[in-house]
Design a protein around this motif. Sequence first.
Motif, PDB file in Angstrom:
ATOM      1  N   GLY A 160       0.798  -1.223   0.000  1.00 43.15           N
ATOM      2  CA  GLY A 160       0.000   0.000   0.000  1.00 43.15           C
ATOM      3  C   GLY A 160       0.826   1.267   0.000  1.00 43.15           C
ATOM      4  O   GLY A 160       0.305   2.351  -0.302  1.00 43.15           O
ATOM      5  N   ASP A 161       2.124   1.155   0.313  1.00 45.55           N
ATOM      6  CA  ASP A 161       2.992   2.333   0.304  1.00 45.55           C
ATOM      7  C   ASP A 161       3.401   2.689  -1.126  1.00 45.55           C
ATOM      8  O   ASP A 161       3.559   1.814  -1.983  1.00 45.55           O
ATOM      9  CB  ASP A 161       4.252   2.086   1.130  1.00 45.55           C
ATOM     10  CG  ASP A 161       3.959   2.044   2.626  1.00 45.55           C
ATOM     11  OD1 ASP A 161       2.935   2.623   3.039  1.00 45.55           O
ATOM     12  OD2 ASP A 161       4.756   1.432   3.363  1.00 45.55           O
ATOM     13  N   HIS A 162       3.566   3.983  -1.386  1.00 45.37           N
ATOM     14  CA  HIS A 162       3.948   4.458  -2.707  1.00 45.37           C
ATOM     15  C   HIS A 162       5.463   4.539  -2.855  1.00 45.37           C
ATOM     16  O   HIS A 162       6.163   4.908  -1.905  1.00 45.37           O
ATOM     17  CB  HIS A 162       3.365   5.853  -2.969  1.00 45.37           C
ATOM     18  CG  HIS A 162       1.905   5.837  -3.302  1.00 45.37           C
ATOM     19  ND1 HIS A 162       0.915   5.637  -2.357  1.00 45.37           N
ATOM     20  CD2 HIS A 162       1.262   5.993  -4.493  1.00 45.37           C
ATOM     21  CE1 HIS A 162      -0.266   5.682  -2.941  1.00 45.37           C
ATOM     22  NE2 HIS A 162      -0.086   5.891  -4.232  1.00 45.37           N
ATOM     23  N   LEU A 163       5.940   4.203  -4.036  1.00 48.27           N
ATOM     24  CA  LEU A 163       7.327   4.466  -4.391  1.00 48.27           C
ATOM     25  C   LEU A 163       7.426   5.937  -4.801  1.00 48.27           C
ATOM     26  O   LEU A 163       6.412   6.555  -5.114  1.00 48.27           O
ATOM     27  CB  LEU A 163       7.768   3.573  -5.546  1.00 48.27           C
ATOM     28  CG  LEU A 163       8.397   2.214  -5.201  1.00 48.27           C
ATOM     29  CD1 LEU A 163       7.391   1.336  -4.478  1.00 48.27           C
ATOM     30  CD2 LEU A 163       8.873   1.510  -6.479  1.00 48.27           C
ATOM     31  N   PRO A 164       8.632   6.503  -4.795  1.00 50.34           N
ATOM     32  CA  PRO A 164       8.777   7.885  -5.267  1.00 50.34           C
ATOM     33  C   PRO A 164       8.251   8.031  -6.689  1.00 50.34           C
ATOM     34  O   PRO A 164       8.178   7.057  -7.453  1.00 50.34           O
ATOM     35  CB  PRO A 164      10.289   8.122  -5.215  1.00 50.34           C
ATOM     36  CG  PRO A 164      10.786   7.149  -4.188  1.00 50.34           C
ATOM     37  CD  PRO A 164       9.915   5.936  -4.333  1.00 50.34           C
ATOM     38  N   ALA A 165       7.862   9.247  -7.066  1.00 55.35           N
ATOM     39  CA  ALA A 165       7.403   9.512  -8.428  1.00 55.35           C
ATOM     40  C   ALA A 165       8.480   9.096  -9.423  1.00 55.35           C
ATOM     41  O   ALA A 165       9.670   9.161  -9.122  1.00 55.35           O
ATOM     42  CB  ALA A 165       7.078  10.997  -8.590  1.00 55.35           C
TER      43      ALA A 165
END
Length: 232
Positions: free
Chosen positions: A37-42
Motif C-alpha cells: 500500500g505504500d507508494h514508491l517515489p514519483a
Amino acid sequence: MSEKPVSLLGRVARPRLYEQLMKQILSYVESEQLGPGDHLPAERDLAEQLGVSRATLAQALVALEVLGVISVQHGTGAVLVYRPSIATVLRDLREHQNRLPEIVEARSTLEVKLAALAATRRTDEDLAGIEKALSVMEDEVGKGDRGAHGDELFHQAVTEAAHSPVLAQLMTFIAEMVLETRLESLGQPGRPEQSLASHRKIADAIKAQDPDLAAAAMQAHIELVSDVALLK
C-alpha cells in the motif's frame, strides 16, 4: 609441447540494466521499510535518484508489475503490493523470461486464426463492440495512460466476433499469461500509440470481411507487441 587445457568456465552474463534497477528499487523498499500500500517515489524523482532515463526505469517498473510486486496506475504512480526478497524476484523473472516466447507463440497461433474467422463471421453488433474497444483505448492513450484496458477489450471483441467457442475457451485459458505480455509491451515508449494504430488495421480488415488481410494484420500486431525488453 602440451596443449592448453580447455577451460570449463563460461562467460558470466552481464545483468541487464533493468535487472540492476530492479535490485536497487527493492533495496530501497527494504531500507525504507515500505509495506503493502505504500507508494514508491514519483518516476521522475526515482529516475533522477538512480541516474537513468525514465524510459529505462519504466522497463524495471513494468517487470516488477508483471511479477506482482507493484501496481502502477496512471495518476497515482507505483504502489507496493508485497515486499519480496531480491533473490525471489530474480528467480521469478528468469522463469517469466523463459515463458515469454511460448506465450507469444500461443498468441500467434490462436489470435491470427480468430482474426480471420472474425472477418468471415462478424455481425454489425460485433463491429460495434470492436469500435467501442478502440474508442476506450484511444481515450486512455489520449490521457497519457497505457491503454491496457482498451487493449484487452479489443482482443476480447475480436475473439467474440469469431464465434468460435473452443478458440474462445483457449484464449480464456491463456488470458493471465497474455496480460503479462500486454503490460510489458504497452510499457515501451511510444508503444500504446503504435498498438492502437495496429488495432485499427485489424478492425478495418474485419470490417471489410477480408480474412487474409485480417490474419496478416493480426500477425503483424503480435510481432509488434512481442518486441519487449525482457526478451532482449
